[in-house]
Design a protein around this motif. Structure first.
Motif, PDB file in Angstrom:
ATOM      1  N   VAL A 158      42.349   9.084  80.785  1.00 48.12           N
ATOM      2  CA  VAL A 158      41.933   7.813  79.801  1.00 48.12           C
ATOM      3  C   VAL A 158      42.603   7.606  78.467  1.00 48.12           C
ATOM      4  CG1 VAL A 158      40.381   9.585  78.503  1.00 48.12           C
ATOM      5  CG2 VAL A 158      40.029   7.508  78.059  1.00 48.12           C
ATOM      6  N   LYS A 159      42.840   6.433  78.440  1.00 47.45           N
ATOM      7  CA  LYS A 159      43.717   6.046  77.235  1.00 47.45           C
ATOM      8  C   LYS A 159      42.553   5.444  75.535  1.00 47.45           C
ATOM      9  CE  LYS A 159      46.739   4.259  80.283  1.00 47.45           C
ATOM     10  NZ  LYS A 159      47.895   2.918  80.566  1.00 47.45           N
ATOM     11  N   HIS A 160      42.861   5.685  74.864  1.00 45.73           N
ATOM     12  CA  HIS A 160      42.066   5.175  73.738  1.00 45.73           C
ATOM     13  C   HIS A 160      43.097   4.630  72.657  1.00 45.73           C
ATOM     14  CE1 HIS A 160      38.411   7.146  74.998  1.00 45.73           C
ATOM     15  NE2 HIS A 160      38.662   8.161  75.514  1.00 45.73           N
ATOM     16  N   TRP A 161      42.012   4.053  71.699  1.00 45.33           N
ATOM     17  CA  TRP A 161      42.676   3.846  70.617  1.00 45.33           C
ATOM     18  C   TRP A 161      42.269   4.337  69.254  1.00 45.33           C
ATOM     19  CZ3 TRP A 161      40.411  -0.561  67.279  1.00 45.33           C
ATOM     20  CH2 TRP A 161      41.072  -1.693  66.610  1.00 45.33           C
ATOM     21  N   SER A 162      43.322   5.202  68.347  1.00 39.53           N
ATOM     22  CA  SER A 162      42.546   6.253  68.112  1.00 39.53           C
ATOM     23  C   SER A 162      41.881   5.539  66.570  1.00 39.53           C
ATOM     24  CB  SER A 162      43.561   6.545  66.160  1.00 39.53           C
ATOM     25  OG  SER A 162      43.173   7.552  65.049  1.00 39.53           O
ATOM     26  N   PRO A 163      40.517   6.356  66.643  1.00 45.50           N
ATOM     27  CA  PRO A 163      39.413   5.912  65.641  1.00 45.50           C
ATOM     28  C   PRO A 163      39.555   5.951  63.981  1.00 45.50           C
ATOM     29  CG  PRO A 163      39.471   7.805  65.946  1.00 45.50           C
ATOM     30  CD  PRO A 163      39.973   8.026  67.382  1.00 45.50           C
ATOM     31  N   ILE A 164      41.185   6.710  64.107  1.00 41.29           N
ATOM     32  CA  ILE A 164      41.686   6.605  62.273  1.00 41.29           C
ATOM     33  C   ILE A 164      41.699   5.294  62.159  1.00 41.29           C
ATOM     34  CG2 ILE A 164      42.590   7.565  60.715  1.00 41.29           C
ATOM     35  CD1 ILE A 164      42.707   9.661  62.768  1.00 41.29           C
ATOM     36  N   GLN A 165      42.353   4.730  62.563  1.00 43.30           N
ATOM     37  CA  GLN A 165      42.685   3.394  62.369  1.00 43.30           C
ATOM     38  C   GLN A 165      41.477   2.407  61.805  1.00 43.30           C
ATOM     39  OE1 GLN A 165      46.161   1.382  64.267  1.00 43.30           O
ATOM     40  NE2 GLN A 165      47.483   2.619  64.123  1.00 43.30           N
ATOM     41  N   LEU A 166      40.468   2.751  62.667  1.00 53.62           N
ATOM     42  CA  LEU A 166      39.347   1.617  62.240  1.00 53.62           C
ATOM     43  C   LEU A 166      38.504   2.236  60.885  1.00 53.62           C
ATOM     44  CD1 LEU A 166      37.782   1.452  65.201  1.00 53.62           C
ATOM     45  CD2 LEU A 166      38.654  -0.004  63.958  1.00 53.62           C
ATOM     46  N   LEU A 181      42.124   5.132  53.550  1.00 53.88           N
ATOM     47  CA  LEU A 181      40.903   5.336  54.170  1.00 53.88           C
ATOM     48  C   LEU A 181      39.745   5.384  53.238  1.00 53.88           C
ATOM     49  CD1 LEU A 181      42.312   8.246  56.557  1.00 53.88           C
ATOM     50  CD2 LEU A 181      43.148   5.604  56.686  1.00 53.88           C
ATOM     51  N   ASP A 182      38.680   4.720  54.082  1.00 54.39           N
ATOM     52  CA  ASP A 182      37.627   4.076  52.974  1.00 54.39           C
ATOM     53  C   ASP A 182      36.335   4.589  53.418  1.00 54.39           C
ATOM     54  OD1 ASP A 182      37.262   1.397  53.527  1.00 54.39           O
ATOM     55  OD2 ASP A 182      37.755   0.630  51.090  1.00 54.39           O
ATOM     56  N   ARG A 183      36.168   4.984  54.622  1.00 54.45           N
ATOM     57  CA  ARG A 183      35.444   4.564  55.678  1.00 54.45           C
ATOM     58  C   ARG A 183      35.441   5.928  56.097  1.00 54.45           C
ATOM     59  NH1 ARG A 183      33.002   0.380  58.186  1.00 54.45           N
ATOM     60  NH2 ARG A 183      33.566   1.548  60.633  1.00 54.45           N
ATOM     61  N   PRO A 184      34.270   6.770  56.361  1.00 54.19           N
ATOM     62  CA  PRO A 184      33.964   8.036  56.933  1.00 54.19           C
ATOM     63  C   PRO A 184      34.260   7.710  58.012  1.00 54.19           C
ATOM     64  CG  PRO A 184      31.856   7.352  55.195  1.00 54.19           C
ATOM     65  CD  PRO A 184      33.036   6.233  55.284  1.00 54.19           C
ATOM     66  N   ALA A 185      34.789   9.598  59.008  1.00 50.91           N
ATOM     67  CA  ALA A 185      35.119   9.690  60.065  1.00 50.91           C
ATOM     68  C   ALA A 185      33.624   9.578  60.938  1.00 50.91           C
ATOM     69  CB  ALA A 185      35.831  10.685  60.368  1.00 50.91           C
ATOM     70  N   MET A 248      52.306   1.247  59.992  1.00 58.80           N
ATOM     71  CA  MET A 248      51.105   1.855  60.058  1.00 58.80           C
ATOM     72  C   MET A 248      51.620   3.543  61.484  1.00 58.80           C
ATOM     73  SD  MET A 248      47.664   0.759  60.977  1.00 58.80           S
ATOM     74  CE  MET A 248      47.957  -0.706  59.519  1.00 58.80           C
ATOM     75  N   ALA A 249      51.677   2.766  62.208  1.00 56.87           N
ATOM     76  CA  ALA A 249      51.741   3.474  63.184  1.00 56.87           C
ATOM     77  C   ALA A 249      52.212   5.144  63.362  1.00 56.87           C
ATOM     78  CB  ALA A 249      51.983   3.236  65.174  1.00 56.87           C
ATOM     79  N   ALA A 250      53.583   4.531  62.550  1.00 60.02           N
ATOM     80  CA  ALA A 250      54.533   6.202  61.734  1.00 60.02           C
ATOM     81  C   ALA A 250      53.335   6.792  61.482  1.00 60.02           C
ATOM     82  CB  ALA A 250      55.893   5.609  61.669  1.00 60.02           C
ATOM     83  N   TYR A 251      52.422   6.600  60.823  1.00 67.03           N
ATOM     84  CA  TYR A 251      51.143   7.821  59.811  1.00 67.03           C
ATOM     85  C   TYR A 251      50.249   7.823  60.462  1.00 67.03           C
ATOM     86  CZ  TYR A 251      55.071   6.037  55.931  1.00 67.03           C
ATOM     87  OH  TYR A 251      55.870   6.015  55.071  1.00 67.03           O
ATOM     88  N   LEU A 252      49.590   6.943  61.053  1.00 66.25           N
ATOM     89  CA  LEU A 252      48.723   7.261  62.019  1.00 66.25           C
ATOM     90  C   LEU A 252      48.874   6.286  63.529  1.00 66.25           C
ATOM     91  CD1 LEU A 252      46.761   4.877  59.112  1.00 66.25           C
ATOM     92  CD2 LEU A 252      46.724   7.711  59.448  1.00 66.25           C
ATOM     93  N   PRO A 253      49.489   7.280  64.257  1.00 66.89           N
ATOM     94  CA  PRO A 253      49.331   7.116  65.729  1.00 66.89           C
ATOM     95  C   PRO A 253      48.523   6.571  66.451  1.00 66.89           C
ATOM     96  CG  PRO A 253      50.361   8.663  65.227  1.00 66.89           C
ATOM     97  CD  PRO A 253      49.416   8.679  63.755  1.00 66.89           C
ATOM     98  N   PRO A 254      48.405   5.027  66.691  1.00 64.17           N
ATOM     99  CA  PRO A 254      47.330   4.394  66.946  1.00 64.17           C
ATOM    100  C   PRO A 254      46.728   4.742  68.888  1.00 64.17           C
ATOM    101  CG  PRO A 254      49.755   2.627  68.472  1.00 64.17           C
ATOM    102  CD  PRO A 254      50.602   4.570  67.413  1.00 64.17           C
ATOM    103  N   PHE A 255      47.633   5.048  69.394  1.00 64.06           N
ATOM    104  CA  PHE A 255      47.272   5.611  70.919  1.00 64.06           C
ATOM    105  C   PHE A 255      46.806   6.803  71.382  1.00 64.06           C
ATOM    106  CE2 PHE A 255      50.069   1.870  71.685  1.00 64.06           C
ATOM    107  CZ  PHE A 255      48.792   0.894  70.756  1.00 64.06           C
ATOM    108  N   LEU A 256      45.963   7.607  71.762  1.00 59.92           N
ATOM    109  CA  LEU A 256      45.558   9.133  72.488  1.00 59.92           C
ATOM    110  C   LEU A 256      45.069   8.420  73.335  1.00 59.92           C
ATOM    111  CD1 LEU A 256      42.962  10.332  69.440  1.00 59.92           C
ATOM    112  CD2 LEU A 256      45.153  10.002  69.620  1.00 59.92           C
ATOM    113  N   TRP A 257      46.434   9.401  75.058  1.00 55.18           N
ATOM    114  CA  TRP A 257      46.309   9.333  76.045  1.00 55.18           C
ATOM    115  C   TRP A 257      45.698  10.991  76.280  1.00 55.18           C
ATOM    116  CZ3 TRP A 257      50.726   6.598  78.424  1.00 55.18           C
ATOM    117  CH2 TRP A 257      50.719   5.357  78.157  1.00 55.18           C
ATOM    118  N   VAL A 258      44.495  10.852  77.440  1.00 56.49           N
ATOM    119  CA  VAL A 258      44.498  11.996  77.583  1.00 56.49           C
ATOM    120  C   VAL A 258      44.334  11.829  79.891  1.00 56.49           C
ATOM    121  CG1 VAL A 258      42.629  14.070  77.805  1.00 56.49           C
ATOM    122  CG2 VAL A 258      42.645  12.049  75.992  1.00 56.49           C
ATOM    123  N   ALA A 259      44.817  13.463  80.364  1.00 52.21           N
ATOM    124  CA  ALA A 259      44.564  13.549  81.558  1.00 52.21           C
ATOM    125  C   ALA A 259      43.299  15.222  81.700  1.00 52.21           C
ATOM    126  CB  ALA A 259      45.626  14.327  82.007  1.00 52.21           C
TER     127      ALA A 259
END
Ligand SMILES: C[S@@+](CC[C@H](N)C(=O)[O-])C[C@H]1O[C@@H](n2cnc3c(N)ncnc32)[C@H](O)[C@@H]1O
Length: 265
Positions: A158-166, A181-185, A248-259
């Motif tokens: 499964v591939k995810h978009w990092s929620p931190i970017q949101l 970042l001004d929106r709580p996790a 932005m990706a260098a600070y907040l990596p956009p993708f999380l891949w999980v097996a």
């Protein structure tokens, strides 16, 4: 709710119907990309750059929320028995079209990842899911559904978009010196995203949910899987224009891949 004119992310002004909005949005977005025909020589590397998939021991593949004509044709050209399941008829049509053109058999099923009953009880050796949890309100429920359609000895990729970017500030994410970042996790407030592109003056809209990592990663284990691989595949570029995707990706990596594998396998 969607009466905003620009592109980007916006606060939703009331309840939103994630299915209706995302279905319409992806039907429009399906008109954008032409993934082109699959290349048998590079298909494995394209699908599995980290070598997670046990290619010799799988036969059936479910591309979950994975329509758009990229993933399913690549598995099909390698001889696998492929089903693609997706909410968007437009996205599924891409797979049908490439299947017809390339003489590939691809089973296309329309539905919501939060209800996999249209798969009729089938189980798959590999469930391969591109970025899509961000479009639904219940990631834990999605993982329970995945657990019900995977073979006990199967692999879930499964591939995810990092929620931190949101969590980034909507108005000015890069303030000239840092990302804000001004929106709580731990918020379940969805955002509305609208495309830059327009179709007869209309932008594509999607509902985006920022699931906390607690649910997005921890929830995989809660649903009865053991994580066997994790990567953040885009390291970005610190020298790129500040505020750009690459910077932005260098600070907040956009993708999380999980097996992950079902526990007990
Ligand atoms: C980022 S795209 C993935 C495929 C894309 N072609 C790619 O290259 O990554 C996300 C996909 O998720 C699908 N989707 C969104 N919400 C969904 C839902 N609730 N159930 C099933 N599919 C969904 C969209 O229609 C879209 O095809």
């Amino acid at each position: 709710v969607l009466a905003v004119s620009g592109s980007g992310h916006f606060r939703a002004e009331g309840p939103v119907d994630y299915r209706a909005v995302n279905q319409a949005g992806w039907d429009l977005l399906s008109l954008l990309d032409d993934p082109g025909p699959p290349d048998k020589e590079t298909a494995r590397e394209d699908l599995d750059p980290f070598g997670w998939i046990p290619w010799k021991s799988i036969r059936t593949v479910l591309c979950l929320a994975g329509a758009g004509g990229y993933f399913a044709p690549r598995f099909a050209c390698l001889g696998y028995d492929v089903t693609v399941f997706d909410l968007s008829i437009g996205q599924l049509e891409r797979d049908r079209q490439i299947g017809r053109e390339e003489g590939l058999e691809i089973s296309c099923i329309e539905g919501d990842v939060l209800d996999l009953s249209p798969l009729g009880g089938a189980r798959f050796d590999l469930v391969y899911q591109p970025i899509s949890a961000c479009y639904i309100p219940d990631a834990a429920g999605m993982y329970r559904q995945v657990a019900s359609v995977i073979d006990p000895s199967g692999l879930y990729f499964v591939k995810h978009w990092s929620p931190i970017q949101l969590q980034l500030a909507l108005d000015r994410p890069w303030d000239g010196a840092a990302y804000r970042l001004d929106r709580p996790a731990f918020t379940n407030e969805p955002l509305i995203w609208r495309s830059v592109e327009t179709w007869s003056g209309e932008r594509a809209s999607c509902v985006h949910h920022a699931h906390p990592l607690d649910v997005l990663i921890g929830g995989i284990c809660d649903a009865g899987f053991q994580i066997v691989g994790f990567r953040q595949p885009d390291a970005g570029d610190v020298t790129a224009e500040p505020g750009s995707d690459a910077h932005m990706a260098a600070y907040l990596p956009p993708f999380l891949w999980v097996a992950a594998r079902p526990t007990g396998s």
